[in-house]
Design a protein around this motif. Structure first.
Motif, PDB file in Angstrom:
ATOM      1  N   ALA A  11       1.018  -1.280   0.268  1.00  0.00           N
ATOM      2  CA  ALA A  11       0.067  -0.075  -0.139  1.00  0.00           C
ATOM      3  C   ALA A  11       0.885   1.237   0.046  1.00  0.00           C
ATOM      4  CB  ALA A  11      -0.948  -0.075   1.293  1.00  0.00           C
ATOM      5  N   PRO A  12       0.254   2.465  -0.722  1.00  0.00           N
ATOM      6  CA  PRO A  12       1.138   3.573  -0.692  1.00  0.00           C
ATOM      7  C   PRO A  12       1.265   4.291   0.937  1.00  0.00           C
ATOM      8  CG  PRO A  12      -1.038   3.974  -1.551  1.00  0.00           C
ATOM      9  CD  PRO A  12      -0.779   2.441  -1.144  1.00  0.00           C
ATOM     10  N   LEU A  32       7.694  -0.879  -4.532  1.00  0.00           N
ATOM     11  CA  LEU A  32       6.585  -0.768  -5.599  1.00  0.00           C
ATOM     12  C   LEU A  32       7.221  -1.342  -6.855  1.00  0.00           C
ATOM     13  CD1 LEU A  32       4.834   2.365  -3.937  1.00  0.00           C
ATOM     14  CD2 LEU A  32       4.431  -0.155  -3.636  1.00  0.00           C
ATOM     15  N   GLY A  33       8.319  -1.189  -7.159  1.00  0.00           N
ATOM     16  CA  GLY A  33       8.639  -1.511  -8.670  1.00  0.00           C
ATOM     17  C   GLY A  33      10.048  -1.359  -8.915  1.00  0.00           C
ATOM     18  N   ASP A 130       9.034   7.130  -7.288  1.00  0.00           N
ATOM     19  CA  ASP A 130       9.571   6.798  -8.702  1.00  0.00           C
ATOM     20  C   ASP A 130      10.817   6.476  -8.346  1.00  0.00           C
ATOM     21  OD1 ASP A 130      11.030   9.189  -7.197  1.00  0.00           O
ATOM     22  OD2 ASP A 130      11.122  10.629  -9.129  1.00  0.00           O
ATOM     23  N   GLU A 131      10.984   5.709  -7.368  1.00  0.00           N
ATOM     24  CA  GLU A 131      12.357   4.666  -6.907  1.00  0.00           C
ATOM     25  C   GLU A 131      11.741   3.539  -6.559  1.00  0.00           C
ATOM     26  OE1 GLU A 131      16.090   6.895  -5.624  1.00  0.00           O
ATOM     27  OE2 GLU A 131      14.332   7.788  -4.589  1.00  0.00           O
ATOM     28  N   PRO A 132      12.492   2.365  -6.803  1.00  0.00           N
ATOM     29  CA  PRO A 132      12.112   1.074  -6.249  1.00  0.00           C
ATOM     30  C   PRO A 132      12.324   0.589  -4.931  1.00  0.00           C
ATOM     31  CG  PRO A 132      13.954   0.732  -7.751  1.00  0.00           C
ATOM     32  CD  PRO A 132      13.761   2.266  -7.822  1.00  0.00           C
ATOM     33  N   TYR A 621       5.252   4.401 -10.061  1.00  0.00           N
ATOM     34  CA  TYR A 621       4.845   3.532  -9.106  1.00  0.00           C
ATOM     35  C   TYR A 621       3.786   3.591  -8.212  1.00  0.00           C
ATOM     36  CZ  TYR A 621       9.484   2.017 -11.004  1.00  0.00           C
ATOM     37  OH  TYR A 621      10.767   1.567 -11.726  1.00  0.00           O
ATOM     38  N   ALA A 622       2.800   4.481  -8.357  1.00  0.00           N
ATOM     39  CA  ALA A 622       1.757   4.909  -7.608  1.00  0.00           C
ATOM     40  C   ALA A 622       0.616   5.400  -8.655  1.00  0.00           C
ATOM     41  CB  ALA A 622       2.250   5.877  -6.471  1.00  0.00           C
ATOM     42  N   ARG A 623      -0.442   5.420  -8.223  1.00  0.00           N
ATOM     43  CA  ARG A 623      -1.826   6.058  -8.706  1.00  0.00           C
ATOM     44  C   ARG A 623      -1.400   7.490  -8.785  1.00  0.00           C
ATOM     45  NH1 ARG A 623      -7.128   3.910  -5.973  1.00  0.00           N
ATOM     46  NH2 ARG A 623      -6.710   5.745  -4.537  1.00  0.00           N
ATOM     47  N   GLY A 624      -0.945   7.977  -7.816  1.00  0.00           N
ATOM     48  CA  GLY A 624      -0.503   9.407  -7.906  1.00  0.00           C
ATOM     49  C   GLY A 624      -1.637  10.458  -7.424  1.00  0.00           C
ATOM     50  N   ASP A 625      -2.856  10.059  -6.845  1.00  0.00           N
ATOM     51  CA  ASP A 625      -3.889  10.940  -6.244  1.00  0.00           C
ATOM     52  C   ASP A 625      -3.297  11.389  -5.086  1.00  0.00           C
ATOM     53  OD1 ASP A 625      -5.265   8.999  -4.083  1.00  0.00           O
ATOM     54  OD2 ASP A 625      -4.756   7.943  -6.146  1.00  0.00           O
ATOM     55  N   ALA A 626      -2.316  11.065  -4.306  1.00  0.00           N
ATOM     56  CA  ALA A 626      -1.778  11.519  -3.106  1.00  0.00           C
ATOM     57  C   ALA A 626      -1.316  12.709  -3.261  1.00  0.00           C
ATOM     58  CB  ALA A 626      -0.740  10.432  -2.501  1.00  0.00           C
TER      59      ALA A 626
END
Length: 645
Positions: A11-12, A32-33, A130-132, A621-626
Motif C-alpha cells: 500500500a502507498p 513498489l517496482g 519514482d524509485e523502487p 509506481y503509484a496511482r498519484g492521487d496522493a
C-alpha cells in the motif's frame, strides 16, 4: 470483492496491518517496482557518504542496492507540484476485506480496521514513488549504519510531535517495536525476527541491532518503516484491544469523525510539525480525506454518479466497458481515465489451501486449475479487457520464462534433487490456453487423467473417491456476490470431472475469521507484489507463516527449497542478483500449482469528479492521487452548473 478480489500487501501508506503485512516497511522502503535506468542526460545519483571516523555511513536516506536519486538537501520529489494549494476534501469509497469497519486499531488481528489509518502515522523513513527501493528521512533527520548494515541508528528530528503536541522520542520508537512484536498481529513476529534489540541512546537517538547471521540488505529500511506510536498514550490504553476511539498518531492527519461501518473522516492536523519537510512538500494537500462505505458495489457506483464521493477506482470490466455513460460524465463533470501502473500486476487468483490433505497432491491442484477457463471468462464476462496472469511477478523483469539459464539456473542447481525434473527440463509453467467454450474438452481429458493418477477415481454417482471411500469435495468461499458469476462456471466445470465442488457466499465477518484461521479449501484473493522483494516473502510463502494465524501464506506453502530461495532473495547484494533469484523462486512456486491464476491489466481505471488539480504526470509506481489538490475554481464551476450540491 470485485474482479480484483483483495488488494493487499503493498500500500502507498502505512495501513491495514491487522493480519496482513508490515505495510509500514513496504511504504517506508517504497518497495513498489523496478526503477528506470539512468539516461545519459540524467543528473548523477546521490551517494551516501561515509562518516569521517571510518566505515560508518551517515546519510539522509538509504537504498537497498546503492545510489539514491535525491541528494541531501533536495527540495521535493520530482513528481509533485511544490506550489500545490491546500484545502478542500478528497473522498473515496471505503474498501478492504469487507464492506464495513469496526476498529481503528490496524496493528492487531481482532476487528476490521477502517481504511486510511496510515494517514495518522508517520514513520522514521518514507519512500519515493519514482524509485523502487529508496527511503528518505521523515521522523528521522538522518541515519547511521556500517557498511555491513549490522545495525542502524536513527537521529530523530527534535521538532517531531505527536498529534497531541507531545514530542516524539527514542523511547516511543523502542515502545513501538516491543508493542508490535509482543501484542501485534502474528505477522510482526515473522517480519521483525531479524531485529535482536532496540535501544534508546538518547532522547532523539535510537539504535536497532540485527541478527548476526541474517541478510541485512533491507533491515535498516524495515526498521525505518515502522510507524511511530505514542508510549504515553498506550500507558493507559490497551494496545491489544480493538477500539473505535481515535488514537493519538504521529502523521499529518487526525481522525475527525467516525460513523462505525459507514464513514471515517481524516482532517489535516493544523499543528503538524512536518509539513515543510522535502518528503512532504506537494503532498497532504487536502484539508480532509473521507472514506465512505456502501452496502455493495451497485450502491457505491450510484453514489459516485451523483457526487456523494469524488474519486473511484473501477474494478469491474463490465462497468468500465458499458456503464460510464451517465449524465455527469457525458457533461464532462466526471472524468474517466486510465493511469499507467508500473508495478507488478499482482497475484490475483484462487488460492488452494495445501493445509488440507486433499489438496496436498500437485496433480489434484493442477486438475482444479485446468477447469478454470480464462479465455471463456474474459470473452463472456469481461469484454476481452484482461490478460491472463502467469507469474507471481507478472509485468516485471522478475517473471520466469523459458528454460532456466545463467544465474537463475545456478541458483536452482543445488536443489535439483529436491525439485521436480520439469523445473529444469520444461519452460516455466504457464496455464494452458483454452478454447473459449465454458468447458474445454482437452482440459477435461487432461484433468481427469491427473485425478485418476492421483488416486481419485470416478465412483457411484459420478463423483471422485479415493481408496478410503472419501469423496473429493472442494468448497469455494467468498464474501462478495460480485465474484459469483466468475466462480459459479468454475464450480460447474469442476463437477464435470467428478469433483463435488460448491460455492458459498458468507458474510464479511465470517470471511475475515476464516481467512485468519485458514478455514477454507479455496478463496479468491489478490496480492500486490513488490518489485524489490525481501522480508515480506517469509509471510507470503515461508514455512513459519504457514502455521501462524493471520498471515498471507494463503496456500500454506511450507517447503525447505522455497524457504532457502526466499533467504537468498533477501540476501541479494545487487539488483541483477535479486532478480535472478526471484525468477528462480517464481519458477518453483508456479511449478507447485499453489494457485489458479486469474487476470491483470496494466493500468488503474479511474473516474473522478473534475474538481482536482494534479501534477503533469503520475509517479511511475503509484496511482498519484496522493499528490492531487482541490481546485476551488473547478468546484465553483460545477456548482454553478448544478452538478454538485
Amino acid at each position: 470483492m470485485t474482479e480484483w478480489p483483495r488488494a493487499s500487501l503493498s500500500a502507498p501508506t502505512v495501513s491495514g496491518l491487522g493480519g496482513l503485512l508490515l505495510a509500514g516497511f513496504l511504504a517506508g522502503a517504497a518497495l513498489l517496482g523496478l526503477g528506470p535506468a539512468a539516461r545519459a542526460d540524467d543528473p548523477a545519483p546521490a551517494t551516501p557518504s561515509a562518516a569521517a571516523e571510518g566505515a560508518v555511513i551517515k546519510a539522509h536516506g538509504i537504498s537497498a542496492f546503492g545510489d539514491l536519486k535525491y541528494p541531501a538537501g533536495f527540495a521535493h520529489f520530482d513528481y509533485v507540484n511544490p506550489d500545490a494549494p491546500k484545502g478542500g476534501t478528497m473522498s473515496f469509497r471505503g474498501t478492504g476485506g469487507s464492506q464495513t469497519f469496526d476498529s481503528l486499531n490496524n496493528f492487531i488481528l481482532k476487528g476490521e480496521p477502517a481504511q486510511g489509518l496510515g494517514l495518522i502515522y508517520d514513520t522514521l523513513l518514507t519512500g519515493s514513488d519514482d524509485e523502487p527501493d529508496s527511503s528518505y528521512g521523515l521522523v528521522a533527520d538522518s541515519l547511521e549504519y556500517p557498511e555491513d548494515r549490522a545495525w542502524v541508528i536513527f537521529n530523530l528530528r527534535p521538532e517531531a510531535r505527536f498529534s497531541d503536541g507531545v514530542p516524539i522520542t527514542a523511547d516511543d520508537v523502542v515502545f513501538t517495536y516491543h508493542a508490535l512484536l509482543e501484542k501485534g498481529a502474528p505477522v510482526y513476529q515473522i517480519t521483525l525476527q531479524d531485529i535482536t534489540g532496540v535501544e534508546a541512546l538518547g532522547p532523539h537517538r535510537v539504535k536497532f541491532t540485527f541478527r548476526a547471521d541474517a541478510p541485512k540488505r533491507d533491515l535498516p529500511q524495515l526498521a525505518g518503516g515502522l510507524p511511530v506510536l505514542p508510549k504515553h498514550y498506550y500507558d493507559t490504553v490497551d494496545f491489544s484491544a480493538s477500539t473505535l476511539t481515535p488514537p493519538i498518531g504521529s502523521g499529518p492527519y487526525v481522525i475527525d469523525a467516525v460513523q462505525p461501518g459507514k464513514s471515517i473522516r481524516y482532517c489535516r492536523n493544523k499543528d503538524y510539525w512536518g509539513s515543510a519537510l522535502p518528503v512532504n512538500v506537494g503532498a497532504n494537500n487536502f484539508d480532509c480525506i473521507v472514506y465512505q462505505y456502501f452496502a455493495d458495489n451497485n450502491a457505491a457506483f450510484e453514489a459516485l454518479k451523483v457526487g456523494d464521493y469524488m474519486f473511484h477506482e473501477e474494478y469491474f470490466s463490465a462497468l468500465w466497458a458499458t456503464a460510464y455513460n451517465f449524465p455527469a460524465l457525458e457533461k464532462g463533470w466526471v472524468k474517466k481515465v486510465e493511469i499507467p501502473d508500473g508495478r507488478p500486476s499482482g497475484t490475483q487468483g484462487y488460492w488452494m489451501n495445501m493445509r488440507r490433505e486433499k489438496l496436498q497432491d500437485p496433480r489434484v491442484r493442477e486438475a482444479i486449475g485446468l477447469m478454470f477457463n480464462f479465455e471463456w471468462t474474459n470473452q463472456a464476462l469481461f469484454y476481452g479487457l484482461y490478460q491472463r496472469t502467469t507469474s507471481f511477478w507478472e509485468n516485471s523483469t522478475m517473471m520466469a520464462s523459458g528454460l532456466p539459464e545463467g544465474e537463475e539456473l545456478a541458483v536452482l542447481e543445488p536443489f535439483r534433487d529436491q525439485l521436480p525434473p520439469e523445473v529444469f527440463t520444461e519452460p516455466a509453467w504457464t496455464p494452458a490456453v483454452q478454447k473459449p467454450d465454458r468447458a474445454d474438452r482437452a482440459s477435461i481429458r487432461r484433468a481427469s487423467k491427473l485425478l485418476d493418477d492421483a488416486g481419485w477415481k470416478v465412483g457411484p454417482g459420478g463423483l471422485r473417491v479415493n481408496d478410503k471411500g472419501e469423496t473429493l469435495t472442494i468448497e469455494f468461499i467468498d464474501d462478495n456476490p460480485a465474484f459469483e458469476r466468475v466462480t459459479t462456471p468454475f464450480v460447474t466445470n469442476l463437477r464435470q470431472i467428478g469433483i463435488d465442488a460448491s460455492y458459498h457466499q458468507i458474510d464479511p465477518a465470517q470471511m475475515q475469521e476464516r481467512q485468519k484461521t485458514y478455514d477454507y479449501d479455496i478463496i479468491p484473493t489478490r496480492l500486490v507484489m513488490s518489485l524489490s522483494p525481501s522480508i515480506e516473502l517469509r509471510s507470503l510463502f515461508g514455512s513459519k507463516s504457514a502455521a501462524a494465524p493471520g498471515t498471507l501464506n494463503l496456500s500454506g506453502v511450507a517447503d525447505p527449497v522455497v524457504d532457502a530461495l526466499i533467504e537468498q532473495v533477501i540476501a541479494s547484494t545487487t539488483r541483477d542478483e535479486m532478480e535472478a533469484r526471484v525468477r528462480a523462486l517464481d519458477r518453483v512456486l508456479r511449478q507447485k500449482q499453489i494457485w489458479v491464476s486469474n487476470w491483470h491489466k496494466p493500468s488503474f481505471w479511474v473516474a473522478y469528479w473534475d474538481v482536482f488539480g494534479m501534477p503533469d504526470a503520475p509517479p511511475k509506481y503509484a496511482r498519484g492521487d496522493a499528490y492531487w489538490w482541490f481546485d476551488q475554481a473547478k468546484s465553483d464551476h460545477l456548482k454553478a452548473e448544478g452538478a454538485l450540491r
